[in-house]
Design a protein around this motif. Structure first.
Motif, PDB file in Angstrom:
ATOM      1  N   HIS A 188       0.824  -1.208   0.000  1.00 63.72           N
ATOM      2  CA  HIS A 188       0.000   0.000   0.000  1.00 63.72           C
ATOM      3  C   HIS A 188       0.864   1.267   0.000  1.00 63.72           C
ATOM      4  CE1 HIS A 188       0.504  -0.823   4.385  1.00 63.72           C
ATOM      5  NE2 HIS A 188       0.578   0.496   4.474  1.00 63.72           N
ATOM      6  N   ASP A 189       2.101   1.190   0.515  1.00 64.54           N
ATOM      7  CA  ASP A 189       3.017   2.329   0.418  1.00 64.54           C
ATOM      8  C   ASP A 189       3.424   2.566  -1.038  1.00 64.54           C
ATOM      9  OD1 ASP A 189       3.338   3.127   3.166  1.00 64.54           O
ATOM     10  OD2 ASP A 189       4.460   1.286   3.479  1.00 64.54           O
ATOM     11  N   MET A 190       3.704   1.466  -1.742  1.00 64.53           N
ATOM     12  CA  MET A 190       4.095   1.593  -3.148  1.00 64.53           C
ATOM     13  C   MET A 190       2.954   2.200  -3.964  1.00 64.53           C
ATOM     14  SD  MET A 190       5.944  -2.100  -3.716  1.00 64.53           S
ATOM     15  CE  MET A 190       7.194  -2.715  -2.593  1.00 64.53           C
ATOM     16  N   ALA A 191       1.739   1.721  -3.704  1.00 57.70           N
ATOM     17  CA  ALA A 191       0.590   2.206  -4.475  1.00 57.70           C
ATOM     18  C   ALA A 191       0.289   3.672  -4.176  1.00 57.70           C
ATOM     19  CB  ALA A 191      -0.627   1.342  -4.181  1.00 57.70           C
ATOM     20  N   ALA A 192       0.419   4.071  -2.901  1.00 60.12           N
ATOM     21  CA  ALA A 192       0.101   5.452  -2.509  1.00 60.12           C
ATOM     22  C   ALA A 192       1.311   6.381  -2.589  1.00 60.12           C
ATOM     23  CB  ALA A 192      -0.465   5.478  -1.089  1.00 60.12           C
ATOM     24  N   LYS A 193       2.500   5.810  -2.907  1.00 60.58           N
ATOM     25  CA  LYS A 193       3.745   6.593  -2.988  1.00 60.58           C
ATOM     26  C   LYS A 193       4.042   7.302  -1.667  1.00 60.58           C
ATOM     27  CE  LYS A 193       3.335   7.255  -7.965  1.00 60.58           C
ATOM     28  NZ  LYS A 193       3.249   8.215  -9.092  1.00 60.58           N
ATOM     29  N   THR A 194       3.972   6.520  -0.581  1.00 59.48           N
ATOM     30  CA  THR A 194       4.249   7.049   0.749  1.00 59.48           C
ATOM     31  C   THR A 194       5.392   6.272   1.389  1.00 59.48           C
ATOM     32  OG1 THR A 194       2.593   5.584   1.767  1.00 59.48           O
ATOM     33  CG2 THR A 194       1.863   7.798   1.097  1.00 59.48           C
ATOM     34  N   ARG A 195       5.949   6.848   2.441  1.00 57.86           N
ATOM     35  CA  ARG A 195       6.994   6.198   3.216  1.00 57.86           C
ATOM     36  C   ARG A 195       6.693   6.412   4.697  1.00 57.86           C
ATOM     37  NH1 ARG A 195       7.301   5.033  -1.290  1.00 57.86           N
ATOM     38  NH2 ARG A 195       9.085   5.047  -2.709  1.00 57.86           N
ATOM     39  N   VAL A 196       7.097   5.473   5.530  1.00 55.07           N
ATOM     40  CA  VAL A 196       6.942   5.615   6.979  1.00 55.07           C
ATOM     41  C   VAL A 196       8.334   5.846   7.574  1.00 55.07           C
ATOM     42  CG1 VAL A 196       6.130   4.564   9.121  1.00 55.07           C
ATOM     43  CG2 VAL A 196       4.924   4.122   6.973  1.00 55.07           C
ATOM     44  N   VAL A 197       8.479   6.926   8.295  1.00 51.36           N
ATOM     45  CA  VAL A 197       9.794   7.306   8.814  1.00 51.36           C
ATOM     46  C   VAL A 197       9.744   7.494  10.326  1.00 51.36           C
ATOM     47  CG1 VAL A 197      10.433   8.461   6.661  1.00 51.36           C
ATOM     48  CG2 VAL A 197       9.317   9.783   8.468  1.00 51.36           C
ATOM     49  N   ASN A 198      10.914   7.377  10.945  1.00 49.55           N
ATOM     50  CA  ASN A 198      11.063   7.742  12.348  1.00 49.55           C
ATOM     51  C   ASN A 198      10.979   9.259  12.433  1.00 49.55           C
ATOM     52  OD1 ASN A 198      11.640   5.046  13.390  1.00 49.55           O
ATOM     53  ND2 ASN A 198      13.579   5.237  12.298  1.00 49.55           N
ATOM     54  N   TRP A 199      10.187   9.757  13.358  1.00 49.28           N
ATOM     55  CA  TRP A 199       9.935  11.195  13.416  1.00 49.28           C
ATOM     56  C   TRP A 199      10.044  11.674  14.845  1.00 49.28           C
ATOM     57  CZ3 TRP A 199       5.789  14.377  15.297  1.00 49.28           C
ATOM     58  CH2 TRP A 199       5.835  15.700  14.838  1.00 49.28           C
ATOM     59  N   ARG A 200      10.872  12.715  15.026  1.00 44.23           N
ATOM     60  CA  ARG A 200      11.007  13.328  16.346  1.00 44.23           C
ATOM     61  C   ARG A 200      10.668  14.805  16.219  1.00 44.23           C
ATOM     62  NH1 ARG A 200      14.969  10.170  14.846  1.00 44.23           N
ATOM     63  NH2 ARG A 200      15.407   8.275  16.014  1.00 44.23           N
ATOM     64  N   PRO A 201       9.637  15.269  16.914  1.00 42.59           N
ATOM     65  CA  PRO A 201       9.226  16.681  16.788  1.00 42.59           C
ATOM     66  C   PRO A 201      10.381  17.634  17.077  1.00 42.59           C
ATOM     67  CG  PRO A 201       7.639  15.426  18.096  1.00 42.59           C
ATOM     68  CD  PRO A 201       8.830  14.526  17.901  1.00 42.59           C
TER      69      PRO A 201
END
Length: 201
Positions: A188-201
């Motif tokens: 679903h990431d490939m289809a939506a062209k998204t990535r999940v990343v580590n995020w620190r405000p």
């Protein structure tokens, strides 16, 4: 949490930008402003030598993503499970004529299908608003564009729908590519062209 390689060292630890494990300064190498452990450094260098571009994104590990998904599913699964238990304990085994239609055996079997649109609304609304669901907020993860920019509203809702479709129809197959792709992308990431990343405000 001590250094993964040196259990007796628990001061001055640094989290690897790739695997998110914690290491002491002797086990970490800085490359381009990012910190890598030994194995991840080798993987990063091999990726660069093979021609893969360095996006600069700190991709989340598969296991952290899975834990965030588990937290989100528990938010919906626990109330649903409690509802079923209470329903059975309060005597829903009455005749179907006496019980409301949605509490009949057939009606109870249809209730899980209501979870799909609820999860789509939950994920779409949360991702469109801040790029995070509650589970991802707990784990410090965020969904972004392939170039690291915030999601567009349509992209967030499209990803939410695609995720539920692929999870419902293909289950674990949806997540298998994340174990083998450099950017840890699910189908679903490939289809939506998204990535999940580590995020620190």
């Amino acid at each position: 949490m001590p250094c993964k390689n040196h259990p007796r060292v628990d001061d001055g630890l640094v989290r690897c930008s790739s695997c998110a494990e914690t290491f002491c300064g002797d086990c970490i190498v800085g490359i381009g402003g990012a910190a890598f452990c030994g194995p991840c450094k080798t993987e990063w260098l091999l990726d660069r030598l093979s021609g893969l571009p360095d996006s600069g994104l700190d991709f989340a590990s598969v296991w952290r993503r899975f834990l965030a998904l588990t937290i989100d599913n528990l938010l919906f699964g626990l109330p649903y499970g409690l509802f079923l238990i209470v329903t059975m304990l309060t005597g829903v085994r009455r005749s179907s004529a006496a019980a409301p239609s949605f509490l009949s055996p057939f009606g109870l079997q249809l209730l899980p299908f209501l979870m799909i649109p609820l999860l789509i609304v939950y994920n779409g609304w949360m991702l469109a608003g801040r790029g995070q669901t509650l589970g991802k907020m707990v784990l410090g993860l965020r969904v972004v564009n392939a170039d690291g920019e915030p999601l567009r509203t349509g992209q967030a809702w499209g990803r939410a729908a695609l995720q539920q479709v692929f999870v419902s129809c293909f289950s674990i197959v949806n997540y298998l590519p994340a174990f083998f792709t450099p950017e840890r992308t699910c189908i679903h990431d490939m289809a939506a062209k998204t990535r999940v990343v580590n995020w620190r405000p």
